[in-house]
Design an enzyme around this catalytic site. Structure first.
Site, PDB file in Angstrom:
ATOM      1  CG  HIS A   1      -6.036   1.203  -1.153  1.00  0.00           C
ATOM      2  ND1 HIS A   1      -5.187   0.127  -1.126  1.00  0.00           N
ATOM      3  CD2 HIS A   1      -5.311   2.264  -0.736  1.00  0.00           C
ATOM      4  CE1 HIS A   1      -4.000   0.521  -0.713  1.00  0.00           C
ATOM      5  NE2 HIS A   1      -4.040   1.808  -0.473  1.00  0.00           N
TER       6      HIS A   1
ATOM      7  CB  SER B   1      -3.664   5.310  -0.963  1.00  0.00           C
ATOM      8  OG  SER B   1      -2.708   5.972  -1.786  1.00  0.00           O
ATOM      9  CG  ASP B   2       1.653   1.092  -1.075  1.00  0.00           C
ATOM     10  OD1 ASP B   2       2.462   1.997  -1.379  1.00  0.00           O
ATOM     11  OD2 ASP B   2       2.028  -0.057  -0.760  1.00  0.00           O
ATOM     12  CE1 TYR B   3       5.480   6.383  -5.739  1.00  0.00           C
ATOM     13  CE2 TYR B   3       4.343   5.496  -7.635  1.00  0.00           C
ATOM     14  CZ  TYR B   3       5.284   6.341  -7.089  1.00  0.00           C
ATOM     15  OH  TYR B   3       6.049   7.129  -7.915  1.00  0.00           O
TER      16      TYR B   3
ATOM     17  CB  ALA C   1      -3.163   1.669  -3.696  1.00  0.00           C
TER      18      ALA C   1
END
Ligand code: NOJ
Length: 753
Positions: free
Chosen positions: A273, A295-297, A299
């Protein structure tokens, strides 16, 4: 040709590292109907009206909460929507409620910008298909496209606009639980399946109410987690990154994927990220990706834990400037970044660019035209679990089964045995077939293996079922005796063993991929009774099963096959269908062999029985238990007549390959015909072979088919020691056959132009 000569000719075709990136390969946006010019005018106009806070609000993705304290959280979220502080939601579906939150956005916020509603629609929505790894065993991209299409139809009927799929992470380590969500170890097979799934989810016109945004995830190298431990660091060479992990993402981009998700991991020291090079340079500028990156959760928040940002604000600046447009759940972008822009620490242009991408996604879906086009109660009522969807679920399940062993043709079993013992709690389990990512999948919709068998057999067959072990512990105490009694009563035995659904998937890693609990002891006892026994494996990842592989006469790999698992397994067991799947991933003999994969590079001391000082183990053979691409059939196939079109071609030309495949058995069957390539001598070590073409075909007994495959210049290329993409003149070998150990081969030469 000598190596020196080869190296000197390297210059014949050089690309800079990021110019995997040639203009010809920029993204094909598949959707019709969007006038890019009109969209630009619309978005420019809207952006001009938006405050900084509203722009950053579009970048904020909340996680909907149905749980305890849900009420107060929901009120906060609704307020945020009214205030233009949320652009999308994760986990909010069902027409009734999603329409209400959309109404608040459109009618009660200042600018009336509709929301994007997102969820993980991984292998079906309510109609659950095989897990992606299972479905990859079908080696059938058209099938993957079809199941993704159905998943989109059902998910969109429940108000969803966006799925976080396909997961296109190459996985070489089956300890890693998320191997279940991808297509296995091969970048070529994985790339074709990734593209097929993107086409399935997005269709050709995103503004249709039954198409949804796809998301290629997790960018990048998430599957490279050290020691198979999810979220762990990834320490891989640039070569492995560019040749193995990135190609499926590139294929997804070429197929027009609308969004990409960052990976939780770092790669060689740089958290994904915060990886502006890979996101902005490679993905966007290099490959021409024009969609949005989410983004991922949490992140973005995790950049602090990675230790590359000291404060949430720093994490936010890092994430956004590295190219991550949407902040899933961290709530850093919309809370921290307005101040950062005001202080001059973050450029407003970066915010505008990200907000533009979110607005464009909404525009492409047609949401500005009709924000409620995905909220149609009638579609929700009629499309979920539609009979046509269940039919496709049966087809997908059947095609994904792999026959690993069949001594003396014990399979198929006679269609009407006098009696049959079915042993193993997984056989009756309606949960495991849903796998770890089940969307709206429900156990009540699943036909278990036991029910499938019962439905298939005539009344005259006595079926004795015994669990043999408990779930989820796999404890045999108190259950084994009854299981053995059932075995003693029956003419034949079906033993179902493996893993529960929760033993793979996110954060579900194992240090030992053998059969959990008492299952091996049960298997030994059952097989000890001497009855014809078929082992049915139900699992999310490859398992290490050396004892079974040696001692069980027949083994079927059935993964988690979804709602129609039972009928599919029964059709194969009793010969109505002939299994034709092949492994998309190597099965080791023991966990200690991991990582083990077919396309490894050459070593100076390849393993040899007669050479102690060669690359092998003292306590296990070096070969896999079952190689990549392997799978048997109730019939047999023979390959011959391999010929290459020309003995030599110039650098940058393609090569045509032709051969024959014949069904030499007595039953109709499917064969996955595979073609591998080896670059015999390179300026750097090359894979011993790599998959370059395949096709699943059906042949009647005695029927032969002439296969024509093309090997493209891209497939002869690689990164040289300077990480320049190169095709080097020299000898290549083509192998064709039914697995990665195919032996029929032919050579050709690439000569300098
Ligand atoms: C975390 C997972 O890594 C990702 O794959 C998923 O899409 C998000 N959670 C949202 O559920």
């Amino acid at each position: 040709m000598t190596l020196t000569r080869k190296i000197s000719l390297v210059t014949t075709l050089l690309y800079l590292l990021i110019s995997t990136a040639s203009p010809a390969r920029t993204q094909t946006v598949r959707e019709r109907g969007v006038d890019e010019g009109k969209m630009k005018v619309f978005v420019d106009d809207l952006l001009a009206k938006m405050t900084l806070e509203e722009k950053l609000g579009q970048l904020n993705q909340h996680r909907w909460s149905w749980g305890e304290n849900g009420d107060s959280i929901r009120q906060i979220y609704q307020k945020n929507v009214r205030d233009g502080q949320a652009g999308s939601f994760l986990g909010l579906q069902g027409v009734a409620y999603s329409a209400e939150i959309q109404r608040i956005a459109v009618e009660e916020s200042r600018l009336g910008i509709p929301l994007l509603l997102a969820q993980d629609v991984i292998h079906g929505w309510r109609t659950t298909f095989p897990t992606p790894l299972g479905e990859a065993s079908s080696w059938d991209p058209a099938l993957a496209e079809k199941t993704a299409r159905v998943a989109a139809v059902e998910a969109s009927a429940q108000g969803l606009h966006w799925t976080f799929a396909p997961m296109v992470d190459v996985a070489r380590d089956p300890r890693w639980g998320r191997i279940v969500e991808g297509a296995g170890e091969d970048p070529y097979l994985g790339g074709l399946l990734a593209a097929a799934r993107v086409r399935g989810f997005q269709g050709t016109d995103l503004s249709q109410p039954n198409t949804i945004l796809a998301c290629a995830k997790h960018f990048a190298a998430y599957g490279g987690a050290e020691a198979g431990r999810d979220y762990n660091i990834v320490d891989i060479s640039p070569r492995t990154l560019f040749e193995i992990y990135l190609p499926p993402f590139h294929r997804a981009v070429e197929a027009g994927v609308a969004t990409v998700m960052g990976a939780f991991n770092e790669v060689n020291g740089v958290p994904m990220h915060a990886n502006g090079y890979l996101i902005n340079e490679v993905l966007r500028n290099g490959w021409g990706f024009r969609g949005l990156v989410v983004s991922d959760y949490t992140a973005i928040m995790e950049l602090q834990r990675h230790g590359v940002a000291a404060t949430p604000a720093e994490a936010g600046i890092l994430g956004l400037t590295s190219g991550v447009d949407v902040d899933m759940v961290s709530e850093i972008y919309h809370l921290e970044l307005p101040q950062m822009v005001r202080e001059g620490r973050l450029s407003g242009a970066v915010v505008d660019q990200a907000a533009r991408r979110v607005l464009e996604a909404k525009y492409r879906l047609g949401l500005f035209e009709d924000p409620f086009r995905y909220h149609n109660a009638e579609r929700e009522k009629t499309l979920i679990l539609h009979p046509d969807h269940l039919q496709i679920a049966l087809e997908a399940a059947t095609k994904s089964i792999v026959l690993l062993k069949n001594d003396h043709g014990i399979l198929p079993l006679p269609p009407a045995p006098g009696s049959l013992a079915v042993i193993g709690a997984l056989a009756a389990d309606q949960d495991a077939p849903l796998g770890p990512w089940r969307g709206q999948g429900m156990a009540e919709d699943v036909v278990s293996v036991l029910s499938g068998i019962r439905e298939k057999l005539p009344q005259s067959t006595s079926v004795y079922y015994q669990p043999g072990y408990t779930l989820p512990e796999f404890a045999g105490e108190g259950l084994m005796e009854a299981a053995l009694q059932a075995v003693d009563q029956a003419e034949a035995v079906i033993l179902v063993v493996g893993e529960t659904a929760r033993m793979s998937g996110e954060a579900s890693n194992r240090t030992d991929i053998g059969l959990p609990g008492d299952q091996l002891a049960l298997a030994k006892a059952v097989l000890g009774r001497g009855k014809p026994t078929v082992v049915v494996l139900m699992n999310g990842r490859p398992l290490a099963i050396p004892w079974l592989a040696e001692n069980a006469p027949a083994i079927l790999e059935t993964w988690f096959l979804g709602v129609r698992m039972g009928p599919a397994v029964a059709k194969v067991l009793f010969g109505e269908e002939n299994p034709g799947g092949k492994l998309p991933v190597t099965f080791p003999r023991v966990t200690g062999q991991i990582p083990i994969y077919y396309n490894h590079r050459s070593t100076g001391r390849p393993p040899r029985e007669d050479d102690f000082f060669s690359s092998k183990y003292l306590d296990a053979h070096w070969t896999p238990q079952f190689p990549f691409g392997f799978g048997l059939s109730y019939t047999t196939f023979a390959y011959d007549g391999l010929a290459v079109d020309r003995e030599s071609i110039g650098v940058g030309e393609k090569m045509a390959v032709r051969f024959q495949v014949r069904n030499t058995g007595t039953r109709k069957g499917d064969e996955v015909v595979q073609c591998y390539l080896q670059d015999n001598v390179g300026s750097v070590t090359r894979p011993v072979r790599q998959l370059v073409a395949f096709e699943r075909i059906t042949l009647q007994p005695g029927e032969a088919k002439t296969m024509n495959f093309t090997i493209y210049p891209e497939q002869m290329s690689f990164y040289n020691s300077g990480m320049q993409k190169t095709i080097e003149p020299g000898q290549f070998t083509v192998f064709v056959g039914g697995s990665s150990t195919a032996e029929l081969s032919a050579g050709f030469e690439v000569v300098a132009n």
